[in-house]
Scaffold this motif. Sequence first.
Motif, mmCIF file in Angstrom:
data_model
loop_
_atom_site.group_PDB
_atom_site.id
_atom_site.type_symbol
_atom_site.label_atom_id
_atom_site.label_comp_id
_atom_site.label_asym_id
_atom_site.label_seq_id
_atom_site.Cartn_x
_atom_site.Cartn_y
_atom_site.Cartn_z
ATOM 1 N N PRO A 61 32.276 36.579 32.947
ATOM 2 C CA PRO A 61 33.374 36.430 33.921
ATOM 3 C C PRO A 61 33.905 37.756 34.449
ATOM 4 N N VAL A 62 33.891 38.790 33.620
ATOM 5 C CA VAL A 62 34.393 40.097 34.056
ATOM 6 C C VAL A 62 33.508 40.653 35.167
ATOM 7 N N TYR A 63 32.197 40.623 34.980
ATOM 8 C CA TYR A 63 31.287 41.132 36.007
ATOM 9 C C TYR A 63 31.381 40.291 37.275
ATOM 10 N N GLY A 64 31.500 38.991 37.126
ATOM 11 C CA GLY A 64 31.640 38.126 38.292
ATOM 12 C C GLY A 64 32.893 38.432 39.076
ATOM 13 N N HIS A 65 34.005 38.659 38.382
ATOM 14 C CA HIS A 65 35.269 38.989 39.035
ATOM 15 C C HIS A 65 35.164 40.325 39.758
ATOM 16 N N ILE A 66 34.568 41.310 39.107
ATOM 17 C CA ILE A 66 34.444 42.633 39.718
ATOM 18 C C ILE A 66 33.566 42.557 40.967
ATOM 19 N N LYS A 67 32.486 41.786 40.910
ATOM 20 C CA LYS A 67 31.591 41.693 42.061
ATOM 21 C C LYS A 67 32.185 40.886 43.200
ATOM 22 N N LEU A 89 36.268 53.926 36.750
ATOM 23 C CA LEU A 89 37.325 53.699 37.733
ATOM 24 C C LEU A 89 37.429 52.218 38.111
ATOM 25 N N VAL A 90 36.281 51.567 38.335
ATOM 26 C CA VAL A 90 36.271 50.142 38.686
ATOM 27 C C VAL A 90 36.831 49.317 37.534
ATOM 28 N N ALA A 91 36.410 49.618 36.303
ATOM 29 C CA ALA A 91 36.892 48.879 35.137
ATOM 30 C C ALA A 91 38.392 49.085 34.949
ATOM 31 N N MET A 92 38.871 50.310 35.199
ATOM 32 C CA MET A 92 40.299 50.581 35.080
ATOM 33 C C MET A 92 41.086 49.779 36.126
ATOM 34 N N CYS A 93 40.582 49.711 37.338
ATOM 35 C CA CYS A 93 41.240 48.913 38.389
ATOM 36 C C CYS A 93 41.283 47.437 37.997
ATOM 37 N N HIS A 94 40.181 46.932 37.442
ATOM 38 C CA HIS A 94 40.134 45.542 36.990
ATOM 39 C C HIS A 94 41.211 45.296 35.932
ATOM 40 N N ASN A 95 41.302 46.186 34.960
ATOM 41 C CA ASN A 95 42.284 46.025 33.884
ATOM 42 C C ASN A 95 43.719 46.154 34.386
ATOM 43 N N PHE A 100 48.900 43.712 35.969
ATOM 44 C CA PHE A 100 49.881 43.482 37.022
ATOM 45 C C PHE A 100 50.089 41.993 37.270
ATOM 46 N N ARG A 101 48.979 41.244 37.349
ATOM 47 C CA ARG A 101 49.075 39.812 37.666
ATOM 48 C C ARG A 101 49.583 38.973 36.511
ATOM 49 N N TYR A 102 49.087 39.233 35.324
ATOM 50 C CA TYR A 102 49.402 38.355 34.202
ATOM 51 C C TYR A 102 50.425 38.951 33.253
ATOM 52 N N GLY A 103 50.644 40.240 33.336
ATOM 53 C CA GLY A 103 51.640 40.889 32.473
ATOM 54 C C GLY A 103 53.061 40.518 32.850
ATOM 55 N N ARG A 104 53.281 40.286 34.153
ATOM 56 C CA ARG A 104 54.630 39.933 34.612
ATOM 57 C C ARG A 104 55.083 38.595 34.028
#
Length: 110
Positions: A61-67, A89-95, A100-104
């Motif tokens: 799912p992580v690779y699918g989301h990034i792509k 950098l891409v992995a950091m942006c994903h995290n 941001f989305r789910y931490g709130r």
Amino acid sequence: MDGSDGRGSVIATRRQKHGENPICPRGRIPKSYTPKQRMARKLVTKRGRAIYAKRKVIVEPVYGHIKSCLGFDRFSLRGLAKVRGEWSLVAMCHNLLKLFRYGRSRIAMA
């Protein structure tokens, strides 16, 4: 999978149709098998299928989301060191997006 759990790595050797149930072999894998044949044999066992099935919830799912969501489908830079930096950098942006989305929602619940 990295094999650190003692079960070893599993890699797909071919595509499998939905609902296809391969015959589960018994006994040890013959020493004369090539590495690809050994992996194919490992994947048709009950244990091998169970290990491979975990990829759906752990890695894929992580690779699918990034792509698809982030639109990252190829590297812009050349060379292993530069590609590693770009992937970091891409992995950091994903995290960060996940935080941001789910931490709130977690903060609001507390």
